[in-house]
Design an enzyme around this catalytic site. Structure first.
Site, PDB file in Angstrom:
ATOM      1  N   ARG A 257       0.863  -1.188   0.000  1.00  0.00           N
ATOM      2  CA  ARG A 257       0.000   0.000   0.000  1.00  0.00           C
ATOM      3  C   ARG A 257       0.897   1.234   0.000  1.00  0.00           C
ATOM      4  NH1 ARG A 257      -1.228   2.551   4.687  1.00  0.00           N
ATOM      5  NH2 ARG A 257      -1.209   0.711   5.998  1.00  0.00           N
ATOM      6  N   HIS A 261      -3.340   4.300   4.995  1.00  0.00           N
ATOM      7  CA  HIS A 261      -4.410   3.288   5.079  1.00  0.00           C
ATOM      8  C   HIS A 261      -5.717   3.868   4.529  1.00  0.00           C
ATOM      9  CE1 HIS A 261      -6.888   0.063   6.639  1.00  0.00           C
ATOM     10  NE2 HIS A 261      -7.630   0.944   7.274  1.00  0.00           N
ATOM     11  N   TYR A 270       4.418   5.587  11.308  1.00  0.00           N
ATOM     12  CA  TYR A 270       4.779   4.213  11.651  1.00  0.00           C
ATOM     13  C   TYR A 270       5.597   3.484  10.587  1.00  0.00           C
ATOM     14  CZ  TYR A 270       0.402   3.410   9.020  1.00  0.00           C
ATOM     15  OH  TYR A 270      -0.592   3.417   8.066  1.00  0.00           O
TER      16      TYR A 270
END
Length: 355
Positions: A257, A261, A270
């Site tokens: 990805r 998200h 992160y």
């Protein structure tokens, strides 16, 4: 008594076109120039849809949106492998699957704008609405596939989910049932390495997600999820197996990805820029473009024309979506139950929504 080995398993990993656009000719399926162009053009259309959706969200014209950037090969390659009679059960990140199946783009934008009518799937599409709850669509697809088998239909069901979905109980229940009853279902896991901020390494201690199929008595295969041809080939073979009574297959599309998200996320908190940049070099369109150029099927003018056409189509669909009359606000109350309760009647009256 000697210790015996009573079971072993293996997991195949399939890549046909690598990051340099080099193909393994022995693995290439018999695809025509037109079929390669269909992959290329559908990826561009899906990517254009995605880019405009992100812009619309930033402008406040649609709600929270889940990007598909980087995962187009997993979605387009699989979606184009299915026949019209097969049934697909997508999750919330499968806008590319809807685009590939020819779903009205203006309805997708209505859905992402918060209008549930955007997921009132027209009769001619064997698609279920996007599933936002993680993994709940997996048993649904298994049940549909089992029904197809009981009816003697030569059809298959397919269900899409992410690596996070493979940690849910629904995943194991769906695979167990499918294995026991040899349901004609294809489980398509888009392993994009991150379930929001949880890395793949925290989803499972297993080396692959594909190998989980072995525990349920059927085949699991890992495929380069950024190689549209490999995804197409693996899906096509799983469909033929399902049609012939061979039962289910779990396909792990190993992809990434590239965006957050959703638009409500900030992935820079992160994961590192270096990690993201390394995957950009592997994204699906680059290798397909290089391969097609080597075959003499691609030119700069060709791609510019495709981009221009995709942009015009998407712009037109956005105008149509935004011109559509908004839903009746009373629908929120009217269709909660089969019959209105006294409290709902009072709510409708107090809000002036009673017809």
């Amino acid at each position: 008594m000697p210790i015996k080995t009573i079971a072993t398993f293996e997991v195949k990993s399939i890549q046909i076109i690598n990051e340099k656009g080099e193909a393994d000719e022995g693995l290439l399926p018999p695809l025509s120039e037109g079929e390669f162009k269909r992959f290329f053009e559908t990826i561009i259309l899906a990517r254009t849809f995605n880019h405009r959706a992100l812009s619309l969200q930033r402008e406040g014209r649609i709600g929270t949106y889940a990007s598909i950037w980087g995962q187009e090969a997993s979605q387009i390659g699989s979606a184009l492998a299915f026949g019209d009679g097969d049934w697909l059960f997508p999750s919330f990140r499968e806008s590319g699957v809807f685009v590939a199946r020819g779903y009205p783009i203006w309805m997708l934008y209505r859905y992402w704008a918060g209008d549930e009518r955007g997921m009132q799937v027209p009769e001619e599409f064997n698609l279920f609405p996007m599933s936002v709850p993680v993994g709940t669509q997996i048993p649904h697809a298994t049940g549909a596939a089992w029904a197809m088998k009981l009816k003697g239909d030569r059809k298959a069901a397919a269900v899409y989910f992410g690596d996070g979905g493979s940690s849910k109980g629904d995943f194991h229940e769906g695979l167990n049932f499918a294995g026991v009853f040899k349901a004609p279902v294809i489980f398509l896991c888009q392993n994009n390495q991150w379930a929001i901020s949880v890395p793949r390494s925290r989803q499972t201690a297993a080396e692959t997600i594909a190998q989980k199929a072995a525990a349920y008595g059927f085949e699991g295969v890992q495929v380069d999820g950024n190689d549209v041809v490999a995804v197409y080939k693996a899906t096509k073979e799983a469909i033929q197996k399902a049609y012939s009574g061979g039962g289910p297959t779990l396909i792990e599309c190993f992809t990434y990805r590239l965006d957050d998200h959703t638009t409500a996320d900030d992935s820079s908190r992160y994961r590192s820029d270096e990690e993201v940049e390394s995957w950009k070099a592997k994204e699906p369109l680059i290798r397909l473009r290089i391969y097609m150029e080597k075959k003499g099927w691609w030119s700069k003018e060709y791609e510019e024309g495709i981009n221009r056409g995709a942009q015009e189509k998407v712009d037109s669909e956005i105008k149509k979506a935004e011109a559509y009359a908004p839903p009746d606000p009373a629908d929120i109350i009217k269709y909660t139950y089969a019959e209105l309760t006294p409290r709902q009647r009072r709510d409708l009256k107090e809000r002036g929504w009673q017809s």
